[in-house]
Design a protein around this motif. Sequence first.
Motif, PDB file in Angstrom:
ATOM      1  N   GLY A 119       0.818  -1.217   0.000  1.00 53.36           N
ATOM      2  CA  GLY A 119       0.000   0.000   0.000  1.00 53.36           C
ATOM      3  C   GLY A 119       0.845   1.257   0.000  1.00 53.36           C
ATOM      4  N   LEU A 120       2.040   1.194   0.576  1.00 54.41           N
ATOM      5  CA  LEU A 120       2.910   2.371   0.618  1.00 54.41           C
ATOM      6  C   LEU A 120       3.506   2.669  -0.756  1.00 54.41           C
ATOM      7  N   GLN A 121       3.810   1.600  -1.489  1.00 51.67           N
ATOM      8  CA  GLN A 121       4.411   1.771  -2.822  1.00 51.67           C
ATOM      9  C   GLN A 121       3.351   2.024  -3.882  1.00 51.67           C
ATOM     10  N   ARG A 122       2.112   1.643  -3.590  1.00 50.09           N
ATOM     11  CA  ARG A 122       1.048   1.705  -4.599  1.00 50.09           C
ATOM     12  C   ARG A 122      -0.173   2.433  -4.013  1.00 50.09           C
ATOM     13  N   PRO A 123      -0.058   3.775  -3.843  1.00 52.58           N
ATOM     14  CA  PRO A 123      -1.167   4.501  -3.212  1.00 52.58           C
ATOM     15  C   PRO A 123      -2.460   4.331  -4.009  1.00 52.58           C
TER      16      PRO A 123
END
Length: 281
Positions: A119-123
Amino acid sequence: MKTETTIQGLSASLNPARAARKIIGFVPTMGNLHEGHLNLVRAARKLCDVVVVSIFVNPIQFGPNEDFDNYPRTLEHDSHLLAEVGCDIVFAPSVEQMYGKQPRLTNISVSEITNDLCGLQRPGHFDGVAVVVTKLFNIVQPNFAFFGQKDYQQLAVIKQLVRDLNMPIEVIGVPITRAEDGLALSSRNGYLSEQERATAPSMYATLQAAEKQLQNGQSLDVVLSNIRQQLTEAGFDVDYVEVRTPMLQKIGQFDQDIVLFVAAKLGKTRLIDNLQVKHST
Ligand code: AMP
């Protein structure tokens, strides 16, 4: 096996099964199917009277620089594979069929566990997944839905969504299917060059080595940094190496069952993998 491309057509196909109170199993996919997907269908076949597989490349779960346009679309081949493993209905809607012409004003956001790991890399990725899965659940109205542990965080998000919103569906997690050399099967493996494909299995080998180190009493911090170092040495560009509880809570010590998570790029291809490690008491 039937193929339906409209919501109305799918309902017409499913209504007799619903009226007869048959157990409906559902496997959502983005197509370009491999044995990993087929094992989800086999699990559904074992448990359910009617098996529905959706093939839909969901635009709203892709970031602006991700591979939505180039994502492999292989419906004909997928249909052959699905017929062989006993799928009853393939649901392959267009983007317009799923999202219509009117703007969508409803969003679904599962907090906390999506602000972590992928989730942090793929908002916005998991919000897009939550919306499409909710829509598909409402369209198919399955009794059981099958998701792979390959996308462990996604499985956790769907379980949370179903629990939080009282969806009358049982979510089943299916273990990761791997190639003989250990690489977790993924539609994105097809993007790998020959050389990258030869390197890729070291991701799982590194996780297995980490499991041994943990069982030998090595500390979590050291084990995580070993994983990072080994992946980097093998030629990966590491996004993250993390450890969580099975419910995705942070954890500092190996004093209960844990899950190791890695995401790393080989060239332009981002690979993910995870390994559940049992704590023997
Ligand atoms: P996708 O088409 O990539 O969206 O995947 C559809 C479903 O198949 C998801 O629930 C994935 O977790 C699952 N899946 C994909 N690859 C594997 C695998 N190697 N093993 C188990 N499940 C998988």
